[in-house]
Write a protein that holds these residues in place. Sequence first.
Motif, mmCIF file in Angstrom:
data_model
loop_
_atom_site.group_PDB
_atom_site.id
_atom_site.type_symbol
_atom_site.label_atom_id
_atom_site.label_comp_id
_atom_site.label_asym_id
_atom_site.label_seq_id
_atom_site.Cartn_x
_atom_site.Cartn_y
_atom_site.Cartn_z
ATOM 1 N N PHE A 16 0.837 -1.192 0.000
ATOM 2 C CA PHE A 16 0.000 0.000 0.000
ATOM 3 C C PHE A 16 0.874 1.245 0.000
ATOM 4 O O PHE A 16 2.060 1.212 0.330
ATOM 5 N N ALA A 17 0.260 2.336 -0.436
ATOM 6 C CA ALA A 17 0.868 3.661 -0.389
ATOM 7 C C ALA A 17 -0.208 4.622 0.085
ATOM 8 O O ALA A 17 -1.409 4.309 0.047
ATOM 9 N N VAL A 18 0.204 5.787 0.536
ATOM 10 C CA VAL A 18 -0.722 6.783 1.077
ATOM 11 C C VAL A 18 -0.502 8.105 0.343
ATOM 12 O O VAL A 18 0.640 8.510 0.125
ATOM 13 N N HIS A 19 -1.589 8.729 -0.036
ATOM 14 C CA HIS A 19 -1.507 10.075 -0.618
ATOM 15 C C HIS A 19 -1.995 11.059 0.434
ATOM 16 O O HIS A 19 -3.148 11.035 0.841
ATOM 17 N N SER A 20 -1.093 11.921 0.886
ATOM 18 C CA SER A 20 -1.481 12.910 1.885
ATOM 19 C C SER A 20 -2.557 13.828 1.322
ATOM 20 O O SER A 20 -2.477 14.252 0.161
ATOM 21 N N PRO A 21 -3.571 14.163 2.118
ATOM 22 C CA PRO A 21 -4.502 15.206 1.675
ATOM 23 C C PRO A 21 -3.751 16.512 1.418
ATOM 24 O O PRO A 21 -2.689 16.771 1.994
ATOM 25 N N GLU A 22 -4.289 17.308 0.525
ATOM 26 C CA GLU A 22 -3.778 18.657 0.319
ATOM 27 C C GLU A 22 -4.654 19.676 1.052
ATOM 28 O O GLU A 22 -4.176 20.707 1.508
ATOM 29 N N LEU A 23 -5.933 19.365 1.190
ATOM 30 C CA LEU A 23 -6.894 20.246 1.836
ATOM 31 C C LEU A 23 -7.305 19.655 3.182
ATOM 32 O O LEU A 23 -7.686 18.490 3.273
ATOM 33 N N PHE A 24 -7.229 20.496 4.218
ATOM 34 C CA PHE A 24 -7.568 20.068 5.575
ATOM 35 C C PHE A 24 -8.706 20.929 6.127
ATOM 36 O O PHE A 24 -9.148 21.882 5.478
ATOM 37 N N ALA A 25 -9.154 20.604 7.321
ATOM 38 C CA ALA A 25 -10.268 21.317 7.949
ATOM 39 C C ALA A 25 -9.972 22.817 7.995
ATOM 40 O O ALA A 25 -8.823 23.247 8.171
ATOM 41 N N GLY A 26 -11.047 23.589 7.848
ATOM 42 C CA GLY A 26 -10.909 25.040 7.872
ATOM 43 C C GLY A 26 -10.361 25.606 6.587
ATOM 44 O O GLY A 26 -9.795 26.716 6.566
ATOM 45 N N ARG A 49 0.302 14.397 11.487
ATOM 46 C CA ARG A 49 -0.863 13.526 11.698
ATOM 47 C C ARG A 49 -0.990 12.510 10.572
ATOM 48 O O ARG A 49 -1.334 11.345 10.802
ATOM 49 N N VAL A 50 -0.727 12.943 9.342
ATOM 50 C CA VAL A 50 -0.813 12.032 8.202
ATOM 51 C C VAL A 50 0.231 10.929 8.324
ATOM 52 O O VAL A 50 -0.058 9.753 8.078
ATOM 53 N N VAL A 51 1.447 11.288 8.694
ATOM 54 C CA VAL A 51 2.504 10.293 8.875
ATOM 55 C C VAL A 51 2.096 9.278 9.945
ATOM 56 O O VAL A 51 2.297 8.063 9.784
ATOM 57 N N ALA A 52 1.513 9.748 11.030
ATOM 58 C CA ALA A 52 1.083 8.849 12.102
ATOM 59 C C ALA A 52 0.001 7.885 11.617
ATOM 60 O O ALA A 52 0.010 6.688 11.963
ATOM 61 N N ILE A 53 -0.923 8.385 10.815
ATOM 62 C CA ILE A 53 -1.984 7.517 10.280
ATOM 63 C C ILE A 53 -1.393 6.486 9.328
ATOM 64 O O ILE A 53 -1.767 5.307 9.349
ATOM 65 N N ALA A 54 -0.453 6.928 8.462
ATOM 66 C CA ALA A 54 0.197 5.990 7.544
ATOM 67 C C ALA A 54 0.915 4.888 8.321
ATOM 68 O O ALA A 54 0.867 3.705 7.948
ATOM 69 N N THR A 64 4.380 -4.109 3.599
ATOM 70 C CA THR A 64 4.990 -2.800 3.390
ATOM 71 C C THR A 64 5.386 -2.203 4.731
ATOM 72 O O THR A 64 4.533 -1.772 5.503
ATOM 73 N N GLN A 65 6.675 -2.155 5.006
ATOM 74 C CA GLN A 65 7.149 -1.597 6.266
ATOM 75 C C GLN A 65 7.257 -0.074 6.221
ATOM 76 O O GLN A 65 7.010 0.608 7.218
ATOM 77 N N ARG A 66 7.625 0.476 5.066
ATOM 78 C CA ARG A 66 7.707 1.939 4.917
ATOM 79 C C ARG A 66 6.904 2.341 3.690
ATOM 80 O O ARG A 66 7.420 2.414 2.578
ATOM 81 N N PRO A 67 5.614 2.598 3.866
ATOM 82 C CA PRO A 67 4.797 2.968 2.718
ATOM 83 C C PRO A 67 5.234 4.299 2.120
ATOM 84 O O PRO A 67 5.673 5.204 2.844
ATOM 85 N N VAL A 68 5.125 4.399 0.819
ATOM 86 C CA VAL A 68 5.338 5.687 0.176
ATOM 87 C C VAL A 68 4.218 6.626 0.600
ATOM 88 O O VAL A 68 3.036 6.265 0.572
ATOM 89 N N LEU A 69 4.601 7.836 0.993
ATOM 90 C CA LEU A 69 3.637 8.890 1.313
ATOM 91 C C LEU A 69 3.778 9.982 0.263
ATOM 92 O O LEU A 69 4.784 10.697 0.226
ATOM 93 N N VAL A 70 2.799 10.090 -0.603
ATOM 94 C CA VAL A 70 2.817 11.094 -1.666
ATOM 95 C C VAL A 70 2.371 12.426 -1.082
ATOM 96 O O VAL A 70 1.360 12.502 -0.372
ATOM 97 N N LEU A 71 3.139 13.467 -1.399
ATOM 98 C CA LEU A 71 2.910 14.771 -0.777
ATOM 99 C C LEU A 71 2.924 15.883 -1.817
ATOM 100 O O LEU A 71 3.851 15.971 -2.620
ATOM 101 N N ASN A 72 1.907 16.730 -1.779
ATOM 102 C CA ASN A 72 1.943 18.008 -2.495
ATOM 103 C C ASN A 72 2.505 19.031 -1.514
ATOM 104 O O ASN A 72 1.831 19.429 -0.562
#
Length: 243
Positions: A16-26, A49-54, A64-72
């Motif tokens: 698995f891989a994770v794509h960080s959100p670009e838009l957050f609350a507020g 917070r995103v890293v912790a969730i990943a 997958t021990q170190r998932p790719v985290l895609v970041l804008n």
Amino acid sequence: MTLAEALPSEPQPIGFAVHSPELFAGDHILDLASADAAYRRHSTDELRRVVAIAAELRQYFPKTQRPVLVLNAGGWTPHGFLPVAERAALYDRVAESLAEIDLSPVELGIQTMPPFPWHFGGQSHHNLFVDAEEIRAFCERTGHKICLDISHSMMACNYYHWDFGEFLKTVLPYSVHLHVVDAKGVDGEGVQIGEGDVDFCQLKAALDQYAPGVQFIPEVWQGHKNRGEGFWQALAFLEGVGV
């Protein structure tokens, strides 16, 4: 459906891989390059917070021990591009922001960007992670890697009249993840593979030479509809050209 209900009930035999959100609350758009210290601090807090969730999701995907985290990473301006000489300070702020975060649970992939992103329904101007030489310099200096978004970078090459083959040659050695999709012109993002400007035979040859085996996903616009029809079509095309 709650997050708990959406998660697997037992470990899955896939990566698995994770794509960080670009838009957050507020209505906060993540921007690690912001000159506003409070805004940038808010962005780094959200990314933590995103890293912790990943990291938490790894229990469901033990392969997958170190998932790719895609970041804008940010660095856009609403009313025009920044002069080239002013970009260095923004890259520095991105590097400083990332240095404040424990990224050890993930493999960061900073996404390559198009010249004209859309934010809240309006077109902005991207200054960072668009130019291949700037991307290479940042990766060499910081040790960070990228997620090469083929559609984004094809549009950048179209706009700036760059050679796409040379772009691939420059950035693929620093790529840990790919978004594979086609593009038309300077703002035609997410076109079905084979229907836009990307030469996928050229892409296949570049991948074989500079990034063999790099992981990827097809990212066709609305590809999930009809049980993933657009994604399956894209994968069949890529299989046909040997990717």
